[in-house]
Design a protein around this motif. Sequence first.
Motif, PDB file in Angstrom:
ATOM      1  N   THR A 162      17.689  10.042 -45.150  1.00 49.88           N
ATOM      2  CA  THR A 162      16.855  10.835 -44.243  1.00 49.88           C
ATOM      3  C   THR A 162      17.036  12.342 -44.439  1.00 49.88           C
ATOM      4  O   THR A 162      16.520  13.121 -43.638  1.00 49.88           O
ATOM      5  N   TYR A 180      24.732   6.795 -45.664  1.00 58.35           N
ATOM      6  CA  TYR A 180      23.561   6.254 -46.345  1.00 58.35           C
ATOM      7  C   TYR A 180      23.723   4.764 -46.631  1.00 58.35           C
ATOM      8  O   TYR A 180      22.843   3.944 -46.319  1.00 58.35           O
ATOM      9  N   GLN A 193      23.856   2.462 -43.602  1.00 61.70           N
ATOM     10  CA  GLN A 193      22.539   2.254 -43.003  1.00 61.70           C
ATOM     11  C   GLN A 193      21.613   1.429 -43.908  1.00 61.70           C
ATOM     12  O   GLN A 193      20.394   1.467 -43.748  1.00 61.70           O
ATOM     13  N   ASN A 194      22.225   0.727 -44.860  1.00 59.86           N
ATOM     14  CA  ASN A 194      21.457  -0.157 -45.746  1.00 59.86           C
ATOM     15  C   ASN A 194      20.408   0.608 -46.556  1.00 59.86           C
ATOM     16  O   ASN A 194      19.226   0.266 -46.569  1.00 59.86           O
ATOM     17  N   ASP A 195      20.891   1.636 -47.251  1.00 61.26           N
ATOM     18  CA  ASP A 195      20.036   2.423 -48.155  1.00 61.26           C
ATOM     19  C   ASP A 195      18.876   3.109 -47.427  1.00 61.26           C
ATOM     20  O   ASP A 195      17.714   2.979 -47.830  1.00 61.26           O
ATOM     21  N   SER A 196      19.165   3.853 -46.407  1.00 61.59           N
ATOM     22  CA  SER A 196      18.121   4.593 -45.698  1.00 61.59           C
ATOM     23  C   SER A 196      18.477   6.078 -45.709  1.00 61.59           C
ATOM     24  O   SER A 196      19.372   6.514 -44.982  1.00 61.59           O
ATOM     25  N   SER A 219      14.496  -5.476 -50.315  1.00 59.53           N
ATOM     26  CA  SER A 219      13.679  -4.720 -51.253  1.00 59.53           C
ATOM     27  C   SER A 219      14.217  -4.880 -52.659  1.00 59.53           C
ATOM     28  O   SER A 219      15.416  -4.992 -52.875  1.00 59.53           O
ATOM     29  N   ASN A 272       8.734   1.197 -45.710  1.00 56.28           N
ATOM     30  CA  ASN A 272       9.054   2.183 -44.673  1.00 56.28           C
ATOM     31  C   ASN A 272      10.509   2.667 -44.721  1.00 56.28           C
ATOM     32  O   ASN A 272      11.072   3.072 -43.705  1.00 56.28           O
ATOM     33  N   LYS A 273      11.100   2.594 -45.901  1.00 51.66           N
ATOM     34  CA  LYS A 273      12.479   3.053 -46.071  1.00 51.66           C
ATOM     35  C   LYS A 273      12.548   3.979 -47.281  1.00 51.66           C
ATOM     36  O   LYS A 273      11.918   3.722 -48.312  1.00 51.66           O
ATOM     37  N   THR A 274      13.307   5.074 -47.144  1.00 50.42           N
ATOM     38  CA  THR A 274      13.448   6.045 -48.234  1.00 50.42           C
ATOM     39  C   THR A 274      14.772   5.826 -48.947  1.00 50.42           C
ATOM     40  O   THR A 274      15.833   5.787 -48.314  1.00 50.42           O
ATOM     41  N   TYR A 275      14.702   5.675 -50.264  1.00 49.58           N
ATOM     42  CA  TYR A 275      15.884   5.425 -51.083  1.00 49.58           C
ATOM     43  C   TYR A 275      16.249   6.685 -51.874  1.00 49.58           C
ATOM     44  O   TYR A 275      15.369   7.329 -52.452  1.00 49.58           O
TER      45      TYR A 275
END
Length: 340
Positions: free
Chosen positions: A92, A84, A87-90, A2, A171-174
């Motif tokens: 939650t 965080y 988990q490769n910038d994920s 990304s 589909n990933k939250t930063y």
Amino acid sequence: MSNIYYGPSNSSIDNCTDVDDLMKRYYLPVFYGAIFIVGVVGNITALLVYIIKVRPWKSSTIIMVNLVITDLLFMISLPFLTYYYSQNDSWTLGITMCRFTRFIFHFNLYGSILFLTCLAIFRYVAIVHPMHAHSIKKKRWGTLACILGWTVAVAEISPIFNQIEMKVQDNKTYCLDLASNNPEFMWPYSWVLTVLGYLVPLVVVCLCYWRIMKELKQGPHKESRKRVRARRLIVLILTCFIVCFFPFHALRAWRIYTKLTPETNCMLDRWAHAAYIISRPIAAVNIIINLPLYTLSGDCFKQAFMEMFRFDRLMSKTKEIVEVAVISKHTTKITHDESS
């Protein structure tokens, strides 16, 4: 990969090495995890020693305790940041925790700078103006300085809560760091933080310690234990300001500038981001550098630490055993000589 961290002109470029992405995935979790382990053990130990053993409390003691508390608050955020980035910038945990982790990182940074500056000012008064030394050691001055430090630090960092953003892409939250958010706001705001939160305290600290060093060079007993300890304290604090804090502020400015200028070469953009990533754990290393400060602060911390963990008894017993062994050996030698 990304490209959420780059300006619009770089968002469609895929030919650049993802050096910054690799730094986040492998460098940040390892360093933040190491700082967490050392920081938790060291600062909880220091806090227990101050609360249980150090008596009486002076102004410098109160400043040190507040420095410990600031570092421990930062420890709360490190497991979340470590997870965080691993988990490769994920992210939650929602926007509130995102803003809290970013807020507490910068609060620790600027709170530490302010408390170290207070310590320098108090040390300056005690050494350069000895007539006021007794007054400056009173607890009320330490309490007042710490209240002021907390207030200024919160005021400096409070805009973060409205500016730190979470973004969703692929589909990933930063949970974006400060320099990766709106550059139009962050560029002037980062300079306010740099000037008021770092450069002004740095000038104050340098002036205080310059005068202290001049004072320590005068008169007899230049190599006394008290003066040697004061010099070591100066070196340690200046190291913290220059090695930990300077790279972070310089590289943060470079990072925001490259994000603000669309014509920036994509590799330069990524290397600026990577350099900024490297500087963040280095800034947090001040937590580890703070640990030796407690033994140099002049409030009997070292003696209290030894007593609390019974190192004084261990040392005395070891000394007795060594003395007995030496005497025994000496006696055996005399007996052998006489028998000869």
